[in-house]
Scaffold this motif. Structure first.
Motif, PDB file in Angstrom:
ATOM      1  N   GLY A   1      -2.436  -7.531  -1.142  1.00 47.49           N
ATOM      2  CA  GLY A   1      -3.541  -7.303  -2.073  1.00 47.49           C
ATOM      3  C   GLY A   1      -3.103  -6.849  -3.450  1.00 47.49           C
ATOM      4  O   GLY A   1      -3.926  -6.356  -4.228  1.00 47.49           O
ATOM      5  N   LEU A   2      -1.829  -7.013  -3.783  1.00 50.69           N
ATOM      6  CA  LEU A   2      -1.327  -6.539  -5.075  1.00 50.69           C
ATOM      7  C   LEU A   2      -1.773  -7.416  -6.240  1.00 50.69           C
ATOM      8  O   LEU A   2      -2.094  -6.898  -7.313  1.00 50.69           O
ATOM      9  CB  LEU A   2       0.195  -6.416  -5.033  1.00 50.69           C
ATOM     10  CG  LEU A   2       0.727  -5.373  -4.042  1.00 50.69           C
ATOM     11  CD1 LEU A   2       2.249  -5.453  -3.942  1.00 50.69           C
ATOM     12  CD2 LEU A   2       0.281  -3.972  -4.429  1.00 50.69           C
ATOM     13  N   ALA A   3      -1.796  -8.737  -6.048  1.00 53.66           N
ATOM     14  CA  ALA A   3      -2.241  -9.614  -7.139  1.00 53.66           C
ATOM     15  C   ALA A   3      -3.696  -9.330  -7.509  1.00 53.66           C
ATOM     16  O   ALA A   3      -3.990  -9.141  -8.703  1.00 53.66           O
ATOM     17  CB  ALA A   3      -2.019 -11.081  -6.781  1.00 53.66           C
ATOM     18  N   PRO A   4      -4.622  -9.254  -6.546  1.00 50.23           N
ATOM     19  CA  PRO A   4      -5.993  -8.917  -6.936  1.00 50.23           C
ATOM     20  C   PRO A   4      -6.105  -7.529  -7.563  1.00 50.23           C
ATOM     21  O   PRO A   4      -6.876  -7.327  -8.506  1.00 50.23           O
ATOM     22  CB  PRO A   4      -6.786  -8.982  -5.622  1.00 50.23           C
ATOM     23  CG  PRO A   4      -5.968  -9.785  -4.688  1.00 50.23           C
ATOM     24  CD  PRO A   4      -4.543  -9.607  -5.120  1.00 50.23           C
ATOM     25  N   GLU A   5      -5.340  -6.574  -7.064  1.00 46.61           N
ATOM     26  CA  GLU A   5      -5.382  -5.208  -7.617  1.00 46.61           C
ATOM     27  C   GLU A   5      -4.987  -5.211  -9.093  1.00 46.61           C
ATOM     28  O   GLU A   5      -5.672  -4.633  -9.937  1.00 46.61           O
ATOM     29  CB  GLU A   5      -4.446  -4.314  -6.811  1.00 46.61           C
ATOM     30  CG  GLU A   5      -4.416  -2.870  -7.261  1.00 46.61           C
ATOM     31  CD  GLU A   5      -3.507  -2.011  -6.407  1.00 46.61           C
ATOM     32  OE1 GLU A   5      -2.805  -1.148  -6.969  1.00 46.61           O
ATOM     33  OE2 GLU A   5      -3.493  -2.175  -5.151  1.00 46.61           O
TER      34      GLU A   5
END
Length: 182
Positions: A109-113
């Motif tokens: 979930g790092l890209a959306p974060e």
């Protein structure tokens, strides 16, 4: 532009980022939706271009650092589209959001974060009315990120990438858009 999220630091490029980014963008799996991997010389040129575009426009795709281990994990941010892409993409958008992360950090979930932080910056600090993202039509992982951050696709915006040869499986691209909340 320097932004922090719970797990990320989004910051300008530094010379220390060149070798780690070259390793990330030199990975065939990371670049599977690009015509090829990036050489260290191409990565250096990409970083130099990002620094120049930041100086010109006040923002551009930057470095992503993972807070927990302090490692550079890729690039993420807002970027002023090239004149070629402004003319190619229906509606002639000006600003894109994009990301490329080290495969060791996928699925967390790092890209959306990071992308959500960039969109908040686009709305509040830059006052942008719209941000787009585009990718190869077969790149469903990036399209899922675009959907997670509230972007929507209109098939009428799809286009053939002008720098990818006709018949190449990556030529057809899709466009996702998001407008500043009212």
């Amino acid at each position: 532009m320097r932004l922090e999220t719970e797990r990320l630091i989004l910051r300008p490029w530094e010379d220390r980022d060149r070798a780690p980014l070259a390793a990330i963008l030199g990975d065939p799996q990371v670049r599977r939706y690009y015509p090829g991997t990036a050489t260290p010389e191409e990565v250096n040129a990409q970083i130099d271009n990002a620094i120049a575009r930041t100086a010109e426009f006040g923002f551009h795709l930057g470095a992503v650092e993972h807070k927990a281990d302090g490692k550079l994990i890729g690039l993420l941010g807002l970027g002023r589209l090239s004149d070629l892409m402004v003319e190619t993409i229906p509606g002639h958008p000006l600003v894109e959001i994009g990301w490329q992360l080290d495969k060791a950090y996928w699925g967390q979930g790092l890209a959306p974060e990071g992308a959500r932080a960039c969109l908040a910056y686009a709305w509040t600090e830059l006052g942008l009315p719209e941000v787009i993202a585009y990718t190869a039509a077969i790149n469903t992982p990036s399209q899922r990120v675009m959907e997670k951050i509230g972007m929507r696709r209109d098939p009428d915006d799809d286009f053939a990438h002008p720098k990818i040869a006709e018949g190449h499986p990556l030529r057809q691209h899709v466009v996702y858009r998001i407008r500043r909340p009212e």
